[in-house]
Write an enzyme that holds these catalytic residues in place. Structure first.
Site, PDB file in Angstrom:
ATOM      1  N   TRP A 116       0.915  -1.829   0.007  1.00  0.00           N
ATOM      2  CA  TRP A 116       0.027  -0.103   0.195  1.00  0.00           C
ATOM      3  C   TRP A 116       0.844   1.326   0.382  1.00  0.00           C
ATOM      4  CZ3 TRP A 116      -2.348   2.235   5.007  1.00  0.00           C
ATOM      5  CH2 TRP A 116      -1.516   2.141   6.081  1.00  0.00           C
ATOM      6  N   ASP A 117       2.008   1.350   0.443  1.00  0.00           N
ATOM      7  CA  ASP A 117       2.957   1.777   0.651  1.00  0.00           C
ATOM      8  C   ASP A 117       2.738   2.880  -1.163  1.00  0.00           C
ATOM      9  OD1 ASP A 117       4.071  -0.086   2.111  1.00  0.00           O
ATOM     10  OD2 ASP A 117       5.954   0.566   2.187  1.00  0.00           O
ATOM     11  N   GLU A 147       1.361  -2.983  13.065  1.00  0.00           N
ATOM     12  CA  GLU A 147       1.335  -4.001  12.827  1.00  0.00           C
ATOM     13  C   GLU A 147       2.196  -4.758  13.716  1.00  0.00           C
ATOM     14  OE1 GLU A 147       3.713  -4.199   9.589  1.00  0.00           O
ATOM     15  OE2 GLU A 147       2.148  -4.379   7.814  1.00  0.00           O
ATOM     16  N   LYS A 161       3.172   0.869  16.416  1.00  0.00           N
ATOM     17  CA  LYS A 161       4.596   0.243  15.141  1.00  0.00           C
ATOM     18  C   LYS A 161       4.170   2.165  14.657  1.00  0.00           C
ATOM     19  CE  LYS A 161       6.396  -2.153  11.451  1.00  0.00           C
ATOM     20  NZ  LYS A 161       5.438  -3.469  10.429  1.00  0.00           N
ATOM     21  N   GLN A 162       3.035   2.120  13.700  1.00  0.00           N
ATOM     22  CA  GLN A 162       2.657   2.785  12.951  1.00  0.00           C
ATOM     23  C   GLN A 162       1.344   3.511  13.274  1.00  0.00           C
ATOM     24  OE1 GLN A 162       3.605   0.146  10.017  1.00  0.00           O
ATOM     25  NE2 GLN A 162       2.918   1.510   8.886  1.00  0.00           N
TER      26      GLN A 162
HETATM   27  C1  BGC Z   1       4.952  -1.594   7.910  1.00  0.00           C
HETATM   28  C2  BGC Z   1       3.742  -1.140   6.108  1.00  0.00           C
HETATM   29  C3  BGC Z   1       4.512  -0.996   5.265  1.00  0.00           C
HETATM   30  C4  BGC Z   1       5.593  -2.640   4.959  1.00  0.00           C
HETATM   31  C5  BGC Z   1       6.708  -1.639   3.354  1.00  0.00           C
HETATM   32  C6  BGC Z   1       5.994  -2.636   6.810  1.00  0.00           C
HETATM   33  O1  BGC Z   1       7.148  -2.680   8.405  1.00  0.00           O
HETATM   34  O2  BGC Z   1       4.152  -1.817   8.764  1.00  0.00           O
HETATM   35  O3  BGC Z   1       2.842  -1.041   5.715  1.00  0.00           O
HETATM   36  O4  BGC Z   1       3.790  -2.017   3.517  1.00  0.00           O
HETATM   37  O5  BGC Z   1       6.153  -2.040   6.013  1.00  0.00           O
HETATM   38  O6  BGC Z   1       7.631  -0.921   3.457  1.00  0.00           O
END
Ligand code: BGC
Length: 727
Positions: free
Chosen positions: A339-340, A479, A591-592
Site C-alpha cells: 500500500w506504500d 502491525e 508501530k505506526q
Molecule cells: C509496515 C507496512 C509497510 C511495509 C512495507 C511494514 O513494516 O508496517 O505498513 O507497508 O513495511 O514498507
C-alpha cells in the site's frame, strides 16, 4: 554547485558501504542500480533491478532478479589494478547530482608503484531512452608516462541474497550466449531460471584523447569484456566511454537484435547528444516536480533527494509493473509492492505527473484477476488485493521468515492485512478527484472500486447479538497488533469504500449507462447486493466514543498494558524488537499511525476536536523512532492540522532523514519509498495545507517559522498551478 541539489560524500567509509550504495542509486524508471563501485569490493551488495524481471525464490515466492552488472570497469596503470584499498587515495569525492541523475566519483590515486593518476568516473541511466546506460571514465597521468589498460564489461555472475540463509546467494540466471560482434563490442544473453525471461545486454568501449588505442575482447565465461590498451603521457588525459544497452523479452520479441540496434544508434548519435537528451528529460521532470523550500537547506535537499528516488523508480512506459516498497534500490521486500505505493506515492504523482500515477493504478487494474483469485481461494467474492503484490497479481507475502537467531516468525499479513483492498480503491478515487481522468475512471478505476466492494460485502460478519456488522481477525496499519477484531481503521475504510462504490455506480448509471450495466452484469451488482452494502454502511461497528470522539484502535486495545515508552529509553531498536512480537501485542504501543492514519485519509470527515483527542491519545503511544518509516510524515501532516508546527516539523525531519541519515539503521536494504512520498505530502498537505474542495484546490499555509518561502507546482484537472507561500 548548489548544495541543495547534490548528495555527496568526501570520504569512503567501509562500514557505511551498504548505506552509501543505497543513497547513490541511480535509475530511469526501467531499472535501478545501486551505488557499488565499478571495480567492485568484497562484501559489496551490487544490484541492478529491472522492473518486472521476477523469478521464483524460496520463502518469498518470487523476487526481482539481480541483473548482470553493467558497471564493471577496471583500470590498470603500468599493470597495477586500481582499487581504493591499495595504493593511496586522496581527494575522494562522490556526488549524486539530483538535477540530472549523474553519479560522479573523483579521486587521486597513487599506485603501489608510485604512479599518480587523477580519475573521474561518471555514470547515468538515460531518462530519454530507458534502454541506454553510460559510464565515462577519465584518467590523467600526473607524474609518469606509461601503459594503461581499461577493461569494460558485464558480469553475469550476480546473485540475490538468499532469504533462507543470509550468507548464501541465489543465482537466478542461466547463461545463454556471449559474444563479440566487433572489437569494441561485447554482448551477454541470460535467461531467468524459472520465469524464462531473456535479458540481453551489449556494451561498447571507446577511448578518446590518446592515439593508437588497441581494442580486444576478453572472453571470460559469464563476464564478457572489451579491453582497451594505450600509452598515456605525463599530463595527458584519456577519456573512455562505455555505452550499455539492455532489453528483456518482456519489452520486445527479439532483445538480442534490439540491443545491437540500439547500441549502433547510440554510437552514431554520440555521447554529447545522448547526454543532452537525457538532461532535457530531467529538466522536464523537475519543472513540474520541484518544490522549493527557502530557509531550510537540509529539508530542501532531503525533499529533492526523495523525489529523485521516486522518479527514478516510477515506470514510465510500462503499466504492468509498480514501485516496490524499497524502490529498485535494494533487496528488502524483494521488489514486492505494498500500500506504500497507492497511499504514499500515488498522490505525489497524481498532482505532478498524472500519466505516471495512472500507470501505477493501471497496475492494480491488470492485477485484478490475481485479486479475484485470492478472494475466491479465501472463500470470498469479488477482488481482494494481495498485501504484497507482483505483476502476476498473486499474494506473495511470505508465510514465515527466519530470524537471525534461527527462530522462525509466522507472517500473517498476506492473509489478514486486508485493508489493502480499501487502500487501492481510495487511491483510485483520489486520483480521479485530482486529475478528472474520466477515461481511466470509467474504464478501469470504477471496476477496481466496485469489485473490491463486492469483496467487502462478502467479508463483513453480521453479529446478531449486537445487531451490527463486524470484521474480525485482521491486522490494521499498526502491525504490532495481529488478529484483532474491529480495527477501527479497517471498518471505517470499508464503510467509506462501500459508500464510494454506491456513489460510483449511480454516477456511472447517470453518465455512462452502458458501462454501468456492463459492470453490474459482469460483477453481479444485483439490487440485493446494493441493499446489503447500504445496510453495512449503516450498521458497521465503528468503535468511537460518541461524547469524546476518541476511537479505540480495535476491540480491547484500551485494556492492554499502557506502557510508558520513555521507560524503554535509551534504546536502539523498535518496541517490537525489544519485546518480541508477542510482547508488543500486549501493550498499547503502535508501530505506526492507525487511528491517526484514518483521520489523515478521511480528513474531511473529521473535525478538529476529534483529531485532537485522538492525536493526544495515540501520538505519544507510537514508536516514532524505530517503528515503521510510514509514520513520521503522517504525523507531520496531522501535527500541522492541529497547529502543532514544531512537533510536526520534528516528525517531518525524521522522515527527511530516513535514508540520508539512516535513522533506523536499515537504509542499507533500500530506499524507504513510502517515507519519500510521505515527505512530499507532509510539505504539500501539511505545511502548505493543500486541500481539494468542490471549488478546486486551496491552501492553508502553516510553515515552520524558519522557512522563508515555499513554492511548488501542482497539476489539477489538466491545469498547471504555481503556488508560492511566505511565512
Ligand atoms: C509496515 C507496512 C509497510 C511495509 C512495507 C511494514 O513494516 O508496517 O505498513 O507497508 O513495511 O514498507
Amino acid at each position: 554547485m548548489d548544495s541543495t541539489w547534490v548528495v555527496h560524500e568526501d570520504t569512503f567509509e567501509a562500514e557505511r558501504q551498504h548505506h552509501s550504495e543505497t543513497i547513490f542509486t541511480i535509475g530511469n524508471g526501467y531499472l535501478g542500480t545501486r551505488g557499488t563501485f565499478e571495480e567492485r569490493y568484497p562484501g559489496d551488495r551490487q544490484a541492478t533491478l529491472i522492473h518486472g524481471v521476477f523469478d521464483d525464490a524460496p520463502i518469498i515466492h518470487t523476487e526481482l532478479v539481480n541483473a548482470p552488472d553493467w558497471l564493471p570497469f577496471s583500470l590498470f596503470v603500468e599493470g597495477q589494478r586500481f582499487a581504493m584499498n591499495h595504493g593511496l587515495v586522496t581527494n575522494y569525492l562522490r556526488t549524486l547530482h539530483l538535477r540530472t541523475g549523474l553519479l560522479t566519483r573523483q579521486l587521486r590515486w597513487r599506485s603501489p608503484g608510485g604512479q599518480s593518476v587523477d580519475i573521474t568516473i561518471e555514470r547515468w541511466a538515460s531518462l530519454a531512452d530507458e534502454h541506454l546506460l553510460a559510464i565515462r571514465y577519465t584518467v590523467t597521468a600526473l607524474n609518469f608516462s606509461g601503459e594503461i589498460e581499461l577493461r569494460a564489461g558485464l558480469d553475469g555472475l550476480v546473485e540475490n541474497p538468499c532469504a533462507l540463509q543470509s550468507n548464501m546467494g541465489l543465482l537466478h540466471w542461466q547463461r545463454m550466449t556471449q559474444g563479440y560482434p566487433a572489437p569494441q563490442i561485447a554482448t551477454l544473453h541470460s535467461r531467468t531460471r524459472t520465469s524464462g525471461i531473456d535479458l540481453c545486454q551489449a556494451v561498447y568501449l571507446t577511448v578518446e584523447g590518446v592515439e593508437n588505442v588497441s581494442y580486444a575482447p576478453h572472453d571470460c565465461p559469464n563476464c564478457p569484456q572489451v579491453i582497451a590498451r594505450f600509452h598515456l603521457a605525463q599530463g595527458q588525459t584519456a577519456t573512455a566511454t562505455k555505452l550499455v544497452t539492455m532489453y528483456t523479452s518482456r519489452d520486445i520479441s527479439n532483445p538480442a537484435a534490439a540491443v545491437l540496434e540500439k547500441l549502433a544508434e547510440a554510437i552514431a548519435r554520440g555521447y554529447d547528444a545522448l547526454w543532452a537528451e537525457h538532461v532535457r528529460e530531467w529538466d522536464e521532470y523537475w519543472r513540474v516536480c520541484d518544490v522549493v523550500i527557502e530557509g531550510d537547506d537540509e529539508a530542501q535537499l532531503a525533499l529533492r533527494f526523495s523525489l529523485f528516488q521516486l522518479l527514478i523508480a516510477t515506470p514510465r512506459h510500462d503499466d504492468r509493473v509498480s514501485i516496490p516498497a524499497k524502490t529498485l534500490s535494494g533487496f528488502d521486500y524483494r521488489g514486492h509492492v505494498f500500500w506504500d505505493t497507492d497511499i504514499f506515492i500515488v498522490p505525489f504523482l497524481a498532482f505532478t505527473l498524472p500519466h505516471l500515477a495512472r500507470n501505477l493504478l493501471m497496475y492494480r487494474y491488470h492485477t485484478l484477476p490475481g485479486a479475484r483469485d485470492k478472494a475466491r481461494r479465501a472463500g470470498y467474492q469479488g477482488a481482494m488485493y494481495p498485501w504484497e503484490s507482483v505483476p502476476s497479481g498473486e499474494e506473495t507475502t511470505p508465510h514465515w521468515v527466519p530470524l537471525a537467531d534461527g527462530r522462525v516468525v509466522r507472517i500473517w499479513c498476506g492473509e489478514i492485512e486486508q485493508h489493502i483492498s480499501a487502500d487501492v480503491a481510495y487511491a483510485v478515487w483520489r486520483y480521479w478527484q485530482v486529475t478528472g481522468d474520466e477515461d481511466f475512471f470509467v474504464n478501469y478505476g470504477a471496476e477496481i472500486i466496485l469489485d473490491t466492494a463486492v469483496f467487502w460485502g462478502s467479508r463483513v460478519e453480521f453479529n446478531g447479538r449486537e445487531d451490527r456488522y463486524e470484521i474480525n481477525d485482521v491486522i490494521g496499519p499498526d502491525e504490532n497488533h495481529e488478529h484483532v477484531n474491529n480495527s477501527v481503521f479497517t471498518n471505517r475504510m470499508v464503510q467509506w469504500h462501500l459508500r464510494t462504490a454506491l456513489h460510483t455506480l449511480s454516477w456511472l448509471q447517470e453518465t455512462h449507462p452502458d458501462k454501468a450495466s456492463e459492470l453490474a452484469q459482469r460483477l453481479h451488482l444485483t439490487p440485493e447486493r446494493l441493499v446489503h452494502w447500504q445496510d453495512v454502511i449503516d450498521r458497521i461497528y465503528i468503535a468511537q466514543n460518541t461524547e469524546t470522539g476518541l476511537m479505540e484502535q480495535f476491540d480491547g486495545f484500551f485494556d492492554l498494558e499502557d506502557l510508558d515508552l520513555t521507560s524503554l529509553e535509551p534504546r536502539t531498536q523498535s518496541v517490537q524488537g525489544l519485546l518480541g512480537i508477542e510482547g508488543a501485542q500486549k501493550v498499547q504501543v503502535l508501530k505506526q499511525p492507525d487511528v491517526l492514519m484514518l483521520l489523515y485519509m478521511l480528513d474531511d470527515e473529521y473535525d478538529q476536536a476529534t483529531k485532537r483527542v485522538n492525536w493526544d491519545y495515540y501520538e505519544p503511544r507510537t514508536d516514532h523512532a524505530f517503528g515503521s518509516s510510514l509514520g513520521p510524515a503522517v504525523h507531520a501532516i496531522l501535527g500541522c492540522q492541529l497547529g502543532e508546527i514544531e512537533r510536526a516539523y520534528e516528525h517531518f525531519m525524521r522522515a527527511a532523514r530516513a535514508d540520508l541519515h539512516d535513522v533506523r539503521g536499515n537504509a542499507d536494504a533500500g530506499i524507504h519509498a513510502a517515507s519519500a512520498g510521505g515527505l512530499w505530502q507532509a510539505v504539500i498537505f501539511g505545511f502548505a495545507g493543500l486541500k481539494l474542495t468542490p471549488q478546486g484546490p486551496i491552501v492553508h499555509p502553516r510553515l515552520p517559522s524558519h522557512w522563508k518561502k515555499l513554492s511548488f507546482t501542482i497539476r489539477y484537472r489538466g491545469e498547471t498551478r504555481q503556488c508560492s507561500l511566505e511565512s
